[in-house]
Design a protein around this motif. Structure first.
Motif: not given
Length: 563
Positions: A36, A68, A75, A213
């Motif tokens: 991630e 991911d 992010e 996820y």
């Protein structure tokens, strides 16, 4: 094939792969590393990187790097860049282009509609808190949402409404319709899609609904042709959902998930969420702080890629959780630096010595080895004069029979140089020692004392050959073995995790370092004799003052578990 890989090729994962290859001789192994992009990688990720990339190399297969990226709120592109750099630095190369879960969003959306059309997914309008309450616990079964029995047509319309941004965040989500009485909580109608109004680093504002996820991961594995999907044991129950999604959709490739134990290391935190807390509270100075076990932090501390790979090979891959001794990590870098680090002298807490029988103009050049057992590393020049620095802890004013370093009336040898004897001290008005007056045996260079035991040896630097430097002594960040288990882990911080000293290194060495500071290098390694292994901190160093980070002690002496 790496010889270390050969040694570890009898663990359960290799046995699984070998068995699969016997069943299907045309099988081409395809693994993936799916981080991630919400922080820097840590040494636990290094374990997974080594496993996935080396399996691909060993069996002549492929390993994908797939981000991911299903939660744009957390992010950042800077994390994507740092992750790429860490993998390259560790010595691995991914298969073809970098992949992103987001590049599969259109296909994932179609798979979600397929589940709705089969009556296996529905749009739910319970709040997050209500979903949690309806899900039940390990002791109590869950109960159905009042929105669970909506028609397929209605669910398709509501899901499209979600996509068009006509719901607010948290007002609706898409859930799988499985079994609210399942013994596996993850199978109690898990959320597959949620609404997030945030610009995505890859897709920008194309989407306002994002897969979870669990939904994205298994389908991305299938789309990319992953044969063996390796993850840590906390995802063991999720395998039920992984297989359910693949079985209930029209995928043509079935990836298989296998679990291994995550890395737990003494006195350390390896949770990105908890590391983020340490950074937010300014307990550590960013993701590359040498006190945390991010790969960037370890690199800045002076760890090499080969030492981290060696550590990962030594701990191996098992299905049993255990707490790895911190000393094993330190052993791997110490063993490597012992062979290649340049030996030089540094004084971290200087105290001045005046050799009264040496002329003020005396300046003697001595040639010393850069490594006692490796002549290929060459030599360098040091200077001997009548005024030098030694470590403050190498002199004791009070008489102590057990103290084997410099004290009044006793002899000591200066490393690579002469024997000296302390005769008196000079203090300032506050009682602080400012000078130790010593006699120098000018006939003792390279000679053993006659009819005497060899005196102890201490390191030193001539004032004329000294250059100012700062030394950062890093210790474990926590005082207890397993802070990960503690809810209030911040209450177990070690107040001495960073000790800063201001002293000197040899000027001749400093001049060589300064010339290389702007070169494209990762590390300059040194063993400061009798102190430890250090590397130059390129980020903090300046031409008028160099900064060194202690990588590791000369031996496993600083050990909290002995406290």
């Amino acid at each position: 094939m790496n010889t270390k890989t050969k040694k570890n090729s009898n663990n359960f994962i290799y046995k699984i792969i070998n068995k699969d290859l016997k069943k299907n001789k045309n099988l081409l192994l395809h693994t993936r590393f799916p981080p991630e992009p919400n922080g820097h990688l840590h040494i636990g990720h290094a374990k997974s990187i080594c496993l996935n990339f080396e399996l691909a190399n060993l069996y002549h297969g492929y390993c994908n790097l797939r981000f991911d990226d299903t939660n744009p709120i957390k992010e950042n592109i800077k994390y994507i860049n740092s992750i790429q750099n860490d993998i390259k630095w560790l010595g691995y190369k991914w298969h073809k282009k970098i992949r992103y879960s987001s590049e599969h969003f259109s296909k994932l959306y179609e798979y979600a509609k397929e589940l709705i059309q089969k009556g296996l997914a529905y749009v739910d309008e319970l709040t997050k808190q209500e979903i949690r309450e309806y899900r039940g616990t390990l002791k109590t079964i869950g109960k159905n949402s009042p929105y669970r029995d909506r028609s397929i047509t209605e669910n398709l319309k509501l899901f499209e409404k979600m996509r068009q941004g006509k719901f607010n965040e948290g007002e609706a989500c898409l859930r799988a319709k499985i079994n609210m009485s399942s013994s596996f909580i993850v199978m109690r109608d898990p959320v597959l899609y949620r609404i997030i109004f945030s610009t995505h680093h890859q897709t920008e504002n194309k989407w306002c609904i994002y897969p979870t996820y669990d939904f994205a991961h298994c389908l991305s594995d299938s789309i990319e042709g992953i044969t063996h999907s390796f993850c840590t044991l906390e995802f063991q129950d999720n395998k039920n959902l992984y297989n359910w999604i693949l079985k209930k959709t029209s995928v043509t490739h079935y990836s298989k998930q296998y679990e291994f134990s995550r890395l737990n290391l003494e006195y350390s935190i390896l949770s990105k969420r908890k590391i983020a807390v340490l950074i937010e509270k300014k307990i550590v100075n960013g993701w590359d702080d040498p006190r945390i076990l991010t790969i960037s932090g370890l690199r800045r501390k002076g760890y090499t890629a080969s030492s981290i790979r060696e550590f990962c090979h030594r701990i191996g891959v098992t299905k049993q959780n255990n707490l790895v001794e911190f000393s094993m990590l330190e052993y791997c870098i110490r063993n490597e630096l012992n062979q290649k680090a340049v030996r030089t002298m540094a004084v971290l807490e200087p105290i001045k010595i005046f050799l009264y029988n040496i002329d003020d103009n005396h300046e003697e050049k001595l040639i010393v080895p850069n490594h006692p057992n490796n002549p290929s590393l060459g030599t360098h020049e040091i200077i001997f004069t009548n005024t030098i620095y030694i470590e403050r802890e190498d002199f004791k004013e009070e008489y102590d029979k057990k103290y084997k370093r410099l004290k009044i009336g006793e002899e000591i040898r200066l490393r690579y140089s002469y024997i000296i004897k302390a005769e008196k001290i000079e203090k300032d008005k506050n009682g602080n020692i400012i000078n130790i007056i010593c006699f120098c045996d000018v006939n003792s260079l390279g000679k053993k004392p006659v009819n005497k035991k060899n005196p102890a040896v201490i390191h030193w630097i001539s004032i004329k050959n000294s250059f100012p430097a700062q030394f950062k002594l890093y210790n474990q960040l926590f005082k207890i073995k397993n802070p990960e288990q503690e809810e209030n882990f911040l209450s177990f911080l070690n107040s001495n995790s960073l000790i800063v000293k201001n002293g000197f290194i040899e000027k001749k060495i400093a001049q060589k370092i300064i010339k290389k500071m702007n070169d494209n290098f990762i590390h300059l390694f040194f063993q400061f004799e009798r102190i430890g292994y250090f590397c130059l901190d390129k980020l903090d160093s300046k031409e008028n003052k160099l900064v060194f980070n202690r990588t590791v002690n000369l031996r496993d002496s600083w050990n909290l578990k002995k406290k």
